[in-house]
Design an enzyme around this catalytic site. Structure first.
Site, short mmCIF file in Angstrom:
data_model
loop_
_atom_site.label_atom_id
_atom_site.label_comp_id
_atom_site.label_asym_id
_atom_site.label_seq_id
_atom_site.Cartn_x
_atom_site.Cartn_y
_atom_site.Cartn_z
N TYR A 1 -13.53 -31.02 6.55
CA TYR A 1 -13.91 -29.89 6.43
C TYR A 1 -14.87 -29.88 7.83
O TYR A 1 -14.35 -28.74 8.16
CB TYR A 1 -14.34 -29.57 5.35
N LYS B 1 -14.05 -27.21 10.96
CA LYS B 1 -14.37 -25.91 11.22
C LYS B 1 -15.22 -25.72 12.64
O LYS B 1 -14.47 -25.05 12.73
CB LYS B 1 -15.46 -25.66 9.45
N1 LIG Z 1 -16.32 -19.51 0.06
C1 LIG Z 1 -17.14 -19.12 0.87
O1 LIG Z 1 -18.62 -19.57 0.11
C2 LIG Z 1 -16.64 -20.10 2.27
C3 LIG Z 1 -17.65 -20.76 2.70
C4 LIG Z 1 -17.10 -21.46 4.06
C5 LIG Z 1 -16.09 -21.04 4.97
N2 LIG Z 1 -14.92 -20.98 3.90
C6 LIG Z 1 -13.95 -20.16 4.21
O2 LIG Z 1 -13.24 -19.10 3.30
C7 LIG Z 1 -11.42 -19.06 4.08
C8 LIG Z 1 -10.97 -18.69 2.19
O3 LIG Z 1 -11.97 -19.19 1.56
P1 LIG Z 1 -11.95 -18.61 -0.16
O4 LIG Z 1 -13.17 -19.38 -0.58
O5 LIG Z 1 -11.47 -17.27 -0.22
O6 LIG Z 1 -11.18 -19.40 -0.78
P2 LIG Z 1 -9.27 -19.65 -1.75
O7 LIG Z 1 -9.83 -21.34 -2.35
O8 LIG Z 1 -10.03 -18.84 -2.41
O9 LIG Z 1 -8.60 -19.24 -1.09
C9 LIG Z 1 -8.17 -19.90 0.54
C10 LIG Z 1 -6.43 -19.14 -0.21
O10 LIG Z 1 -6.03 -20.22 1.65
C11 LIG Z 1 -4.99 -20.50 0.56
N3 LIG Z 1 -4.12 -21.64 1.56
C12 LIG Z 1 -4.23 -23.22 1.04
N4 LIG Z 1 -3.59 -23.45 1.43
C13 LIG Z 1 -2.36 -23.10 2.52
C14 LIG Z 1 -1.36 -23.15 3.06
N5 LIG Z 1 -1.37 -24.64 3.86
N6 LIG Z 1 -0.30 -22.04 3.96
C15 LIG Z 1 -1.45 -21.06 3.48
N7 LIG Z 1 -1.80 -20.79 2.42
C16 LIG Z 1 -2.77 -21.75 1.96
C17 LIG Z 1 -5.40 -20.75 -0.90
O11 LIG Z 1 -3.59 -20.61 -1.75
C18 LIG Z 1 -5.51 -19.84 -1.08
O12 LIG Z 1 -5.51 -18.78 -1.88
C19 LIG Z 1 -11.40 -20.83 3.88
O13 LIG Z 1 -11.02 -20.99 5.24
C20 LIG Z 1 -12.61 -21.90 3.37
O14 LIG Z 1 -13.03 -22.71 4.29
C21 LIG Z 1 -15.54 -20.17 2.73
#
Ligand SMILES: NC(=O)c1ccc[n+]([C@@H]2O[C@H](COP(=O)([O-])OP(=O)(O)OC[C@H]3O[C@@H](n4cnc5c(N)ncnc54)[C@H](O)[C@@H]3O)[C@@H](O)[C@H]2O)c1
Length: 305
Positions: free
Chosen positions: A166, A170
């Site tokens: 990851y 990223k």
């Molecule tokens: N939540 C945090 O604190 C955090 C921190 C750093 C980065 N992020 C990044 O933010 C983004 C959103 O994460 P989140 O926390 O809302 O998690 P989440 O799991 O709720 O959201 C990710 C979404 O992406 C969708 N997804 C996964 N693979 C896919 C694909 N191949 N095609 C289309 N859709 C797909 C999933 O169904 C899910 O709804 C991600 O890129 C994550 O890495 C989140």
């Protein structure tokens, strides 16, 4: 001061069936942006799938008076992504904004991680963002307008135990942004990167409830909306979490030059404090500036010994 406006804009938000993506889609739709709510609908580790998550978000947007369509494309599949882009252009005539947000986790220490876990995480985050960006890129170039966001993570910048796959994906996204900015500048395509911290199914079990309740997705979406507005910045890594907003920058120290004959490991060791000193550190806007710095000092004869 910059204004936050959207003039007849259409956005694709990937992974918008839940978590941050859903919040981004709702926030953009509330400002009159027409939104393609994309989501594969799988679980956190990328298994399974279905269209209900995206459809539910579309229903929420429409109930609030906005415009949206659901899309179940897998961001790693070129043909599905192209069909999504074609559908949006057929319906609304143009795409102005792409938010690359979809993501999955396959956390394990590096010794236990299989290369299949590595490949899948890199495929969704890094190649998935490239696939979606590629599908809108020429369209944005032709129109002379585009706003694109990559979603990175503190893991990609500083590291996090168990997230080598990851973290690498990223970190790759911010590198992707920096070169893409150079290629998009002439066409008013601005690319930024969001580094969120928010409560979602990805982070639900990592922190206690009193901390999680401060980590609202809405606080992060406030930053996202700014990054894709008409008056957006360019090439910025905006960190957002719990109402905190900051910028991550890549800077380089001034360093030193060693003359021919003095270019030994012992001299690198001897001057390591100057090499690492942050005094006069600068931010470059393209890779060539690093070489120029070193070569200019040679021309001026500025050597340490
Ligand atoms: N939540 C945090 O604190 C955090 C921190 C750093 C980065 N992020 C990044 O933010 C983004 C959103 O994460 P989140 O926390 O809302 O998690 P989440 O799991 O709720 O959201 C990710 C979404 O992406 C969708 N997804 C996964 N693979 C896919 C694909 N191949 N095609 C289309 N859709 C797909 C999933 O169904 C899910 O709804 C991600 O890129 C994550 O890495 C989140």
């Amino acid at each position: 001061m910059s204004t936050v406006e959207f003039k007849d804009r259409v956005a694709i938000v990937t992974g918008a069936g839940g978590g941050l993506g859903r919040s981004h889609a709702l926030a953009l739709a509330a400002r009159g942006v027409k939104v393609v709510v994309n989501d594969l609908g799988g679980s956190v580790d990328g298994t399974g799938g279905g269209s209900t998550m995206a459809e539910n978000v579309v229903a929420e947007i429409i109930a609030a008076g906005g415009e949206a369509i659901a899309n179940g494309a897998n961001v790693t599949k070129e043909d599905e992504v192209q069909a999504m882009v074609d559908e949006a252009i057929a319906k609304w005539g143009h795409i102005d904004i792409l938010v690359n947000n979809a993501g999955i986790l396959r956390d394990k220490s590096f010794s236990k991680m299989t290369l299949a876990d590595w490949d899948l995480v890199v495929a969704v985050h890094l190649r998935g963002s490239a696939t979606c960006t590629k599908a809108v890129w020429n369209h944005m170039k032709e129109r002379g307008y585009g706003r694109i966001v990559m979603t990175t993570s503190s893991s990609g910048m500083y590291g996090n135990f168990g997230q080598t796959n990851y973290g690498a994906a990223k970190a790759g996204l911010s590198g992707f942004m920096r070169t893409l900015c150079l290629e998009g500048a002439k066409y008013d395509i601005r690319i930024n990167t969001l580094s969120p911290t928010a409560r979602s199914r990805m982070t639900e079990n990592l922190m206690p409830e009193d901390i999680l309740e401060k980590l609202t997705v809405e606080s992060v979406s406030a930053g996202l909306v700014y990054l894709v507005c008409d008056d957006a910045p360019n090439r910025m890594i905006l960190c957002a979490g719990a109402g905190g907003y900051s910028e991550t920058k890549v800077v380089e120290t001034q360093g030193i030059n060693l003359a021919e004959g003095d270019q030994t490991p012992e001299n690198v060791a001897k001057f390591i404090d100057q090499i690492r000193s942050m005094e006069g550190a600068e931010e470059f806007t393209n890779g060539g500036q690093q070489g120029t710095k070193f070569l200019t000092r040679i021309q001026k004869g500025e050597f340490m010994v």
